[in-house]
Design a protein around this motif. Structure first.
Motif, PDB file in Angstrom:
ATOM      1  N   ASP A   3       0.840  -1.204   0.000  1.00  0.00           N
ATOM      2  CA  ASP A   3       0.000   0.000   0.000  1.00  0.00           C
ATOM      3  C   ASP A   3       0.875   1.255   0.000  1.00  0.00           C
ATOM      4  OD1 ASP A   3       0.068   1.250   2.946  1.00  0.00           O
ATOM      5  OD2 ASP A   3       0.172  -0.936   3.098  1.00  0.00           O
ATOM      6  N   PHE A   4       0.272   2.365  -0.322  1.00  0.00           N
ATOM      7  CA  PHE A   4       0.984   3.630  -0.500  1.00  0.00           C
ATOM      8  C   PHE A   4       1.787   4.031   0.739  1.00  0.00           C
ATOM      9  CE2 PHE A   4       0.980   8.301  -0.066  1.00  0.00           C
ATOM     10  CZ  PHE A   4       1.693   8.657  -1.201  1.00  0.00           C
ATOM     11  N   ILE A  26      -4.035   7.558   4.830  1.00  0.00           N
ATOM     12  CA  ILE A  26      -3.109   8.520   4.215  1.00  0.00           C
ATOM     13  C   ILE A  26      -3.417   9.935   4.691  1.00  0.00           C
ATOM     14  CG2 ILE A  26      -2.257   9.491   2.041  1.00  0.00           C
ATOM     15  CD1 ILE A  26      -3.022   6.799   0.709  1.00  0.00           C
ATOM     16  N   THR A  86      -7.506   3.044  -8.376  1.00  0.00           N
ATOM     17  CA  THR A  86      -6.476   3.030  -7.339  1.00  0.00           C
ATOM     18  C   THR A  86      -5.869   4.420  -7.171  1.00  0.00           C
ATOM     19  OG1 THR A  86      -5.932   0.734  -7.864  1.00  0.00           O
ATOM     20  CG2 THR A  86      -4.295   1.980  -6.614  1.00  0.00           C
ATOM     21  N   ALA A 146      -4.195   1.706  -2.208  1.00  0.00           N
ATOM     22  CA  ALA A 146      -4.188   2.863  -1.305  1.00  0.00           C
ATOM     23  C   ALA A 146      -3.947   2.466   0.141  1.00  0.00           C
ATOM     24  CB  ALA A 146      -5.498   3.635  -1.429  1.00  0.00           C
ATOM     25  N   ASP A 185      -8.309   6.509  -5.311  1.00  0.00           N
ATOM     26  CA  ASP A 185      -8.346   6.129  -3.890  1.00  0.00           C
ATOM     27  C   ASP A 185      -7.230   6.822  -3.105  1.00  0.00           C
ATOM     28  OD1 ASP A 185     -10.513   4.528  -4.310  1.00  0.00           O
ATOM     29  OD2 ASP A 185      -9.385   2.637  -4.378  1.00  0.00           O
ATOM     30  N   ILE A 186      -6.054   6.920  -3.725  1.00  0.00           N
ATOM     31  CA  ILE A 186      -4.922   7.589  -3.053  1.00  0.00           C
ATOM     32  C   ILE A 186      -5.132   9.095  -3.052  1.00  0.00           C
ATOM     33  CG2 ILE A 186      -2.444   8.078  -3.204  1.00  0.00           C
ATOM     34  CD1 ILE A 186      -2.109   5.228  -4.402  1.00  0.00           C
TER      35      ILE A 186
END
Length: 507
Positions: free
Chosen positions: A81-82, A150, A172, A144, A175-176
C-alpha cells in the motif's frame, strides 16, 4: 504442497517477478500439473515463452506471440500500500533503516524536478505529516491501503511521484488522491492500468491538481477526455509514448490547460492538431517524434493570422517528417508564437549551411524570439530579413512584383512560397523640406529598388523630372545627420535604409 496466497482480484493485477513487470492474465490450474498457476503477460516479451497456450489449450492471450509464461503465485509480488512504501522510502518505519541512494526526482516529459536529498528529508521532515514532496517511484505500490489512513498520516502532501509501480486501475489512483486534498502535482507514468470507459463526473478529488504525467500508461485520447472532467484546474498534461494516433476535440474539458506533451505518439497526420487548436489557454505544445509531415492552418490566408492556438507561445516539433517550407510559412500564422524547436526534420537537410537555414526560418516567422533554444537578437533578425529580401527580390519581380503599388501583382505561387515578403518591404516617409506646402507621403518600397527607380516614382507623384531631384535620408540612429543618396544605380539597401526612415526630396 503448501498453497501460496492469491488475492481474490488477482486477474488483471500488475505484479513484479524479480525485477520484471507483468500483468496477470490467468489464475487457475494447468493440467497435468498440480496446484494454482498464474498466467502472466510480461512487459518485456523477451522474458516470455509462449502466447498463453499450453499443450494445445489456450489459457490466456498475449499481444506478443512469445510474451507469456506460467509462474507459481509465490514468485509474484502483488505490491504494497501507498503508506508502507512512503515509510520504507523515507526510513520512517521503526524496524527499517533509511534507504539511501533512492531516486529523488520527478520527471514530466523531458523536464526533471529535483527533490530535496534523502539525508535532508530525514533531518528536516522527520515526521510523515511534514512531508510535502514524495517520490515512491519503483516501490511496488499497488493500492491505497486502509481508508483515510493517508489523510490522517500525511496531511500536507502536494507533490507525488508514483511512476513505475503496480497500480492496475485509475480507481487506485483516485483512492490515493482522494486522501490528499492539497495535491498539485502527480506523476503516475509507467503504470499500465485500466482507465474509465464512461465519463467521470466532477468531484473534489483533483480540485487542486495542476500537473499530471501519464506517460507510458497506454491511455487513449478518448480515455483522457473521459477522465478530464475530474481535472478542473489542470495546467500541464504529459502523455508521451501512449500509442495515441487520433485526437478528438475537447468539449468543456481541459480549458485551463497551458502545456500539452504528446511526444512519441505516432499521430495519424498534422490535421490532428486542429482538434486541440481551440484550447483557449494552451501556451506550450510538445510534439517530438509524432510522425507529422506537415502543418496547415486552413482558416487563414497568406499574411493573415489563424484563429487556432490563440495563446500558443512555445512549440516543439523536433524529430518529425516535415520536409516542406510551407509548414514553416504556416507557423507565421500563429498569433502568439515566440519559441520554436524544429531540429531533426528532413527540411533541415535542404540547406548545407545551418546558419542560412536559421536565417530563413527567422525571416519567415516574424514574431519568433527563440529558435532551437537560442535567442534571436534584434540584429540577427534585421540581418536575416535583409538577406531574405536580397535573395528573393529578383524572384518577386519575375513573379509580377513591382515598386509601383498600382502595378504590384505578385503571383499566387510567389505569395504561397513567400507569404511574409510583402511585409518585409520598407515603409518610408517621403518629405520635401523646402516645400512645406507638400504633405509628407508614406510609401512601401522594396529595399532592392534602385535610387533611379525611386526618382521615377517621385516624378509621377511630384511631376518633377528625376534629373532635377536630389535625395537624401535621415534616420533616428544618425541623430540629425543626412546621408546623400547620390548613386542612381545603387539600391536602397546599399545605404542601409531601414523601416521608418525618412527620405528627403529637394529640387
Amino acid at each position: 504442497m503448501m498453497t501460496a496466497w492469491v488475492p481474490s482480484d488477482a486477474l488483471g493485477r500488475r505484479i513484479l517477478c524479480g525485477t520484471e513487470y507483468a500483468t496477470v492474465r490467468y489464475v487457475g490450474s494447468v493440467p497435468p500439473t498440480a496446484g494454482i498457476w498464474l498466467g502472466v503477460e510480461w512487459d518485456d516479451p523477451q522474458r516470455g515463452k509462449h502466447n498463453g497456450t499450453h499443450e494445445g489449450t489456450q489459457y490466456f492471450k498475449c499481444r506478443h506471440p512469445r510474451g507469456g509464461s506460467f509462474i507459481r503465485p509465490n514468485k509474484a509480488n502483488f505490491g504494497v500500500d501507498f503508506l508502507t512504501a512512503v515509510k520504507d522510502r523515507y526510513g520512517l518505519n521503526d524496524e527499517q533503516d533509511v534507504h539511501h541512494g533512492k531516486e529523488s526526482t520527478l520527471v514530466f516529459g523531458k523536464k526533471t524536478v529535483e527533490f530535496v536529498g534523502m539525508d535532508s528529508i530525514i533531518e528536516q521532515q522527520s515526521q510523515l505529516n511534514q512531508l510535502v514532496d514524495i517520490s515512491v517511484r519503483e516501490c511496488a505500490v499497488s493500492h491505497a491501503g486502509q481508508k483515510e489512513e493517508i489523510s490522517r498520516t500525511c496531511a500536507n502532501i502536494s507533490h507525488i511521484n508514483l511512476s513505475k509501480n503496480l497500480m492496475s486501475s485509475w480507481e487506485t489512483v483516485t483512492d490515493i488522491a482522494s486522501q490528499v486534498p492539497n495535491l498539485e502535482t502527480l506523476n503516475i507514468s509507467e503504470n499500465k492500468m485500466k482507465f474509465p470507459s464512461t465519463s467521470i463526473s466532477v468531484s473534489s478529488v483533483f480540485l487542486k491538481l495542476r500537473i499530471l504525467a501519464l506517460n507510458q500508461t497506454e491511455i487513449t485520447w478518448t480515455e483522457v477526455l473521459l477522465c478530464a472532467p475530474g481535472w478542473p484546474a489542470l495546467e500541464e498534461l504529459y502523455l508521451t509514448s501512449n500509442n495515441i494516433t487520433v485526437l478528438k476535440r475537447p468539449e468543456n474539458v481541459l480549458q485551463t490547460l497551458k502545456l500539452l506533451d504528446l511526444s512519441d505518439n505516432q499521430l495519424l497526420d498534422g490535421n490532428q492538431l486542429h482538434l486541440i487548436a481551440h484550447l483557449p489557454r494552451l501556451e506550450q505544445v510538445i510534439l517530438r517524434n509524432t510522425g507529422i509531415s506537415s502543418i496547415h492552418f486552413p482558416d487563414a490566408g497568406f499574411g493573415c493570422k489563424t484563429k487556432m492556438f490563440p495563446s500558443l507561445k512555445r512549440l516543439a516539433i523536433n524529430d518529425n517528417k516535415i520536409s516542406q517550407w510551407s509548414s514553416i510559412n504556416e507557423l507565421d500564422k500563429l498569433p502568439s508564437l515566440q519559441s520554436l524547436q524544429c531540429h531533426n526534420n528532413p527540411l533541415m537537410d535542404t540547406e548545407k549551411n545551418p546558419d542560412t537555414l536559421r536565417q530563413l526560418i527567422i525571416a519567415k516567422i516574424g514574431q519568433l524570439e527563440v529558435l532551437n533554444k537560442s535567442e534571436i537578437l534584434p540584429a540577427e533578425r534585421k540581418g536575416a530579413e535583409l538577406d531574405y529580401r536580397k535573395i528573393f527580390g529578383n524572384d518577386w519581380i519575375a513573379a509580377g512584383g513591382h515598386w509601383n503599388p498600382e502595378r504590384n501583382r505578385p503571383s499566387e505561387e510567389f505569395l504561397a512560397a513567400h507569404p511574409r515578403y510583402p511585409s518585409l518591404c520598407l515603409t518610408l516617409t517621403i518629405k520635401c523640406p523646402d516645400k512645406p506646402e507638400q504633405k509628407p507621403l508614406e510609401k512601401k518600397l522594396p529595399d532592392s529598388m534602385t535610387i533611379q527607380r525611386v526618382k521615377g516614382l517621385l516624378y509621377r507623384l511630384l511631376k518633377i523630372p528625376g534629373s532635377e531631384l536630389k535625395l537624401s535620408y535621415e534616420s533616428s540612429k544618425l541623430e540629425g545627420k543626412e546621408v546623400e543618396l547620390d548613386n542612381d544605380l545603387k539600391p536602397l539597401q546599399f545605404y542601409s535604409i531601414e523601416n521608418g526612415d525618412c527620405v528627403l526630396v529637394r529640387w
